[in-house]
Design an enzyme around this catalytic site. Structure first.
Site, PDB file in Angstrom:
ATOM      1  N   CYS A 115      35.915   1.545 -20.778  1.00 38.93           N
ATOM      2  CA  CYS A 115      37.068   1.826 -19.927  1.00 38.93           C
ATOM      3  C   CYS A 115      37.586   0.497 -19.387  1.00 38.93           C
ATOM      4  O   CYS A 115      37.002  -0.084 -18.488  1.00 38.93           O
ATOM      5  CB  CYS A 115      36.667   2.749 -18.781  1.00 38.93           C
ATOM      6  SG  CYS A 115      38.028   3.105 -17.675  1.00 38.93           S
ATOM      7  N   LEU A 116      38.640   0.016 -19.995  1.00 39.54           N
ATOM      8  CA  LEU A 116      39.198  -1.278 -19.596  1.00 39.54           C
ATOM      9  C   LEU A 116      40.718  -1.160 -19.675  1.00 39.54           C
ATOM     10  O   LEU A 116      41.264  -0.751 -20.703  1.00 39.54           O
ATOM     11  CB  LEU A 116      38.679  -2.372 -20.545  1.00 39.54           C
ATOM     12  CG  LEU A 116      39.092  -3.807 -20.256  1.00 39.54           C
ATOM     13  CD1 LEU A 116      38.628  -4.237 -18.881  1.00 39.54           C
ATOM     14  CD2 LEU A 116      38.510  -4.747 -21.296  1.00 39.54           C
TER      15      LEU A 116
END
Lengths: 174, 188
Positions: A115-116
């Site tokens: 999750c970036l």
């Protein structure tokens, strides 16, 4: 992988319609291939030993990258493998990047999804494999514990010694 | 090894260094004119207001990919098609605006923005939301507005006369009629 069909073979296959389609998609993918080649060149020239990436076999649209855990973090001395899958619309849309090496981290789930923001809504056509790897490397040392994929990791982040044990346990499973 | 050959060698090494230096500089110069998207030398070059260089086809596709979030790929400043400056070098024979020739758009590339994700501007126009309200009967309005040529409006009657009273009365009636009509419209 229709986009990688050599036009020569497509022609042999017959059917003019198919031929047209493959020519069009090969035109599209030509720009992508060119850019990926350029990125590969700059990555090979780079002096930074803590990151590396190379195409996975013959397919230029799949890469394997590695990052070293950043210094002075619990990930120090650990080496992580990541997979890159480039879409046909690259660099207008982000590649799909996943951890291949199991990684205990608040923003990485058990299947390696990351999750970036720069891989999602903050993606820019300027970003490349090198900057993605550097961003993920930075993410290791500075997790975002407010929106975790791995709740346990987010919880343990405050207790670094315990956290380190989890990191090593998860890493060994590889 | 005698001193002369050594000095020659040194010189050669020195000139070699010079060469590589100038090569590096050349490379840097070349990179200065590379498109920030395809990383190749910019063709049909355009510059954004924030000063970043792109091929027009590359930037066009970037803007097409995200119609509701048009930002510079480099610095994320707001950009738009009208706010980029085309570059004309000496070598370019045709002085035509690269923005005029839109690259052939690949079919199905444009994705609709997901509803509710980001909502910049709050412009109603963005949603295709229109509202109109009107009362009218076409031929009547047409006749009254165009067919009463010649006779100008009669001037108001002088105060105090019988005609003045009548006119006041009539205008009051029409005012009440209009109010009742509007009220009826609201109820219906």
């Amino acid at each position: 992988m229709a986009q990688n069909v050599n036009p020569f073979y497509a022609e042999q296959a017959g059917s003019t319609k198919q031929n047209d389609e493959s020519r069009k998609s090969s035109n599209d993918s030509h720009a992508v291939t060119k850019r990926l080649h350029k990125e590969l060149m700059t990555l090979m020239m780079t002096q930074d030993k803590s990151i590396s990436a190379f195409p996975d076999g013959e397919n230029l649209f799949r890469w394997i990258g590695t990052i070293m855990g950043p210094k002075d973090t619990v990930y120090e001395t650990l080496k992580f493998k990541l997979s890159f899958q480039f879409p046909n619309s690259y660099p207008y849309t982000a590649p799909v990047v996943k951890f291949v090496t199991p990684c205990f981290h608040p923003n990485v789930d058990t299947s390696g999804n990351i999750c970036l923001d720069i891989l999602k809504d903050k993606w820019s056509a300027l970003y490349d494999v090198r900057t993605i790897l550097l961003s993920i490397q930075a993410l290791l040392g500075e997790p975002n514990v407010d929106s975790p994929l791995n709740a346990l990791a987010a919880e343990k982040w405050q207790k670094q010694e315990e956290y380190r044990k989890h990191v090593l346990d998860t890493y060994r499973e590889a | 090894m005698d001193s002369t050959t050594e000095s020659v060698k040194k010189e050669a090494a020195g000139s070699g260094n010079n060469n590589s230096e100038s090569k590096d500089e050349n490379k840097k110069d070349d990179q200065m004119f590379e498109c920030n998207i395809c990383l190749d030398t910019a063709r049909d070059a355009v510059v954004s207001m924030c000063g970043h260089l792109f091929c027009w086809p590359c930037l066009h596709q970037w803007l097409e990919t995200r119609p509701n979030r048009q930002v510079c790929p480099v610095c994320k400043a707001a950009i738009s098609k009208d706010k980029v400056v085309p570059l004309y070098g000496r070598g370019s024979t045709k002085q035509e605006d690269p923005r005029e020739k839109v690259p052939p758009r690949p079919a199905g590339q444009r994705t609709e923005p997901e509803p509710g994700t980001s909502f910049p501007g709050f412009g109603f126009g963005d949603n295709g939301f229109h509202m109109s309200f009107g009362i009218g009967a076409f031929p009547l309005g047409f006749f009254t507005s165009t067919l009463n040529f010649g006779d100008s409006r009669p001037s108001a009657a002088p105060r105090g006369t019988q005609q003045h009273m009548e006119e006041q009365f009539l205008s009051k009636i029409f005012l009440w009629l209009a109010i009742i009509f509007i009220a009826w419209l609201m109820m219906a």
